[in-house]
Design an enzyme around this catalytic site. Structure first.
Site, PDB file in Angstrom:
ATOM      1  N   SER A 359       9.259  22.601  16.924  1.00 48.91           N
ATOM      2  CA  SER A 359       8.241  22.938  17.913  1.00 48.91           C
ATOM      3  C   SER A 359       8.462  22.190  19.219  1.00 48.91           C
ATOM      4  CB  SER A 359       6.855  22.608  17.353  1.00 48.91           C
ATOM      5  OG  SER A 359       6.779  21.242  16.982  1.00 48.91           O
ATOM      6  N   ASP A 360       9.704  21.883  19.557  1.00 43.67           N
ATOM      7  CA  ASP A 360       9.981  21.038  20.719  1.00 43.67           C
ATOM      8  C   ASP A 360      10.226  21.893  21.955  1.00 43.67           C
ATOM      9  OD1 ASP A 360       9.958  18.544  19.183  1.00 43.67           O
ATOM     10  OD2 ASP A 360      11.672  19.468  18.199  1.00 43.67           O
ATOM     11  N   THR A 361       9.140  22.342  22.535  1.00 45.03           N
ATOM     12  CA  THR A 361       9.148  23.206  23.706  1.00 45.03           C
ATOM     13  C   THR A 361       7.790  23.004  24.372  1.00 45.03           C
ATOM     14  OG1 THR A 361      10.608  24.851  22.676  1.00 45.03           O
ATOM     15  CG2 THR A 361       9.201  25.650  24.440  1.00 45.03           C
ATOM     16  N   VAL A 362       7.654  23.383  25.641  1.00 41.77           N
ATOM     17  CA  VAL A 362       6.333  23.417  26.248  1.00 41.77           C
ATOM     18  C   VAL A 362       6.072  24.807  26.801  1.00 41.77           C
ATOM     19  CG1 VAL A 362       6.168  20.967  26.774  1.00 41.77           C
ATOM     20  CG2 VAL A 362       7.215  22.494  28.450  1.00 41.77           C
ATOM     21  N   MET A 444       4.397  27.833  21.190  1.00 49.09           N
ATOM     22  CA  MET A 444       5.711  27.184  21.115  1.00 49.09           C
ATOM     23  C   MET A 444       6.206  27.106  19.674  1.00 49.09           C
ATOM     24  SD  MET A 444       4.655  24.039  23.620  1.00 49.09           S
ATOM     25  CE  MET A 444       3.103  23.713  22.805  1.00 49.09           C
TER      26      MET A 444
END
Length: 561
Positions: A359-362, A444
């Site tokens: 889930s490493d997104t914005v 995300m």
């Protein structure tokens, strides 16, 4: 689980009239709102948010990554966008990768310098302001808030601190020593600890003053190439200098009176639209929200859609992607009819997709007083990406190249100058008959994103939830477990245990309960009017009131004025 991440509060939707910003960091939301109040529009404010998030949430995003945006013009109703994804180095062919000993069953480490693709975010920020901005504020004005945050420092938010520490530990475990630019006295910062990044402040200041050339040529470009090549990569300054954002026409699908707009390939927006196409024949509302029947049908549709998309999707400059055929309603019906309500399908993947599911997104969105909307997503892929930080620049380089397949002949097979299958997507929602803007939305989380988009939409359209409720609701995440060669259905806490048992009876491999907020992404939604409320007549609905929600799984908030 870190006890500091257990929250029990509730949120109401934010209601405003003149403008609204929603993001995963309050300080970034505030930066965007400040731009609106200074006369900027939704595009200007979105870039201000993107830059502020690059400072405050570097374990998820940054100028060393990629970005996509969709822009709704409030005056004309036209929707355009930008594909800000970068390409592999020209020298990085499959033959070259094989000569280095890599292949379909032996890819490089996730943090290998060969996984750095050209960072597209900087160009996307500049082009968003130039093509869609108000022309009332300069790029320097738009980036000033982020520069100040980086230079003066900011207190690290709790969820961000958790992910920051986890990702630093992962870099160390992978043999990569994290750059001092990402640490405080050699450690990941704790929640509430003030973090400063003077090098990033200087990089952002130069970008504001000189535009794209400050990133793709000169000091920063030289530092990027030097860092990559010192670690065994092959990127050159010519690779950086050639980079251009692509102006895109989004693809769409009409579902029960609303139209969902997504970025076209190489982005995976196609997966969200194909998922809706398959679900279109099912009485989802009658099944009940997060019931066994609903989750079973959703899961089967995800498996079918994901299998098709992973089979066909790649860079359209290199391969032909059958978008129209996959989104034809007859195809959706045929796929939907293959679903049995009693048992799950045997739906294997015949290749290793090689895609991260984190889930490493914005994602963030803005709607302004003129009715413009900007839906924006930015990422460096897995945590800090490769963890490689160009000297004196203050940002890590993405590892988006890990998305490429190394299987010869596959549509997503690596090639020089090619863009990989891209997981990050932003979305807009309009009324199918009038094209009136209904929402800017996004969720995300790698392959969770198209599933999250559709679940958020269904929560509003089918189940009458407001934007905050649509984000608060427990989620379902379906993914292919490569290690065990099977599909897994992840049910977030809040979904009843009896539902999990019934799904197991139907043949699903179920993971329940999944701790809320750590793996099923975070999202933001701003709607125009309360069209999602079934008690309000469509003819009585005000068009100007903005309703917004921000995901409790992240640190952020929505603000309006």
């Amino acid at each position: 689980m870190d006890g500091s991440l257990v929250f029990s509060s509730r949120r109401s939707p934010v209601v405003s009239l003149s403008g609204c910003v929603a993001s995963s960091q309050p300080l970034a939301t505030d930066a965007g709102l400040d731009i609106l109040k200074r006369g900027g529009n939704a595009a200007d404010a979105a870039v201000a948010v993107a830059a502020a998030l690059a400072v405050t949430e570097p374990c998820s995003t940054g100028i060393g990554g990629d970005a996509f945006c969709l822009f709704y013009n409030g005056h004309t109703g036209e929707i355009k966008g930008l594909n800000g994804s970068g390409r592999a180095a020209e020298a990085q062919s499959l033959d070259y990768m094989e000569s280095r000993g890599f292949g379909a069953d032996a890819p490089p480490s996730a943090v290998d310098a060969l996984n750095v693709t050209v960072p597209g975010a900087a160009a996307c920020w500049c082009d968003t302001v130039q093509l869609f901005g108000s022309s009332k504020l300069s790029l320097q004005d738009v980036l000033s808030g982020a520069v100040e945050l980086a230079q003066r420092g900011f207190p690290v938010a709790p969820v961000t601190a958790h992910h920051w520490g986890r990702r630093v530990a992962e870099l160390q475990a992978a043999g990569r020593d994290p750059s001092p630019d990402l640490l405080v006295q050699g450690q990941a910062p704790k929640a509430g600890q003030v973090f400063r990044n003077q090098a990033l402040a200087q990089t952002l200041r130069e970008l504001g003053e000189c535009g794209k050339a400050a990133f793709y040529e000169g000091r920063v470009a030289e530092a990027i190439v030097d860092t990559i090549r010192e670690q065994g990569g092959v990127m050159t300054q010519d690779d950086l200098k050639r980079h251009r954002s692509e102006v895109i026409r989004p693809i769409s699908f009409q579902y029960k009176g609303v139209t969902l707009w997504e970025p076209p390939p190489n982005g995976q927006g196609l997966a969200a639209l194909l998922l809706l196409n398959i679900l279109d024949i099912f009485p989802l509302k009658a099944m009940g929200h997060n019931s066994a029947d609903y989750i079973h049908v959703l899961t089967e549709a995800v498996r079918l859609a994901q299998t098709d998309v992973l089979r066909y999707l790649g860079d359209p400059d290199h391969v032909s992607v059958p978008v129209d055929a996959l989104l034809d309603k007859s195809y959706g019906r045929s796929r939907g009819k293959s679903v049995s309500l009693d048992r799950c399908l045997l739906c294997p993947l015949h290749f290793n997709p090689g895609l991260e599911t984190g889930s490493d997104t914005v994602y963030f969105c803005v709607i302004d007083s003129e009715g413009n909307a900007c839906s924006f997503v930015n990422s460096i892929y897995m945590g800090f990406g490769t963890g490689l930080v160009p000297r004196g620049c203050g940002f890590p380089l993405q590892n988006r190249g890990a998305n490429f397949s190394l299987r010869r002949g596959h549509p997503n097979c690596i090639a020089g100058g090619k863009r990989p299958y891209h997981t990050i997507i932003s979305a807009l929602l309009t009324d199918s008959s009038s094209n009136r803007l209904l929402a800017a939305l996004g969720v995300m989380g790698g392959l969770m994103q198209p599933q999250g988009h559709v679940q958020a939409l269904l929560n509003m359209q089918e189940f009458g939830m407001n934007p905050q409720q649509a984000l608060d609701a427990p989620r379902v995440y379906v993914h292919y477990d490569q290690k065990n060669d099977q599909w897994t259905v992840n049910l977030e806490e809040g979904i009843d245990g009896s539902v999990a048992e019934e799904l197991r009876r139907r043949g699903h491999n179920v993971n329940h309960p999944v701790i809320r907020g750590l793996s099923l992404g975070g999202g933001q939604i701003i709607t125009v009017g309360d069209w999602w409320d079934p008690s309000v007549s469509r003819t009585d609905r005000p068009n100007r009131v903005l309703w917004a929600g921000s995901d409790p799984r992240a640190d952020g908030c929505a603000q309006g004025y």
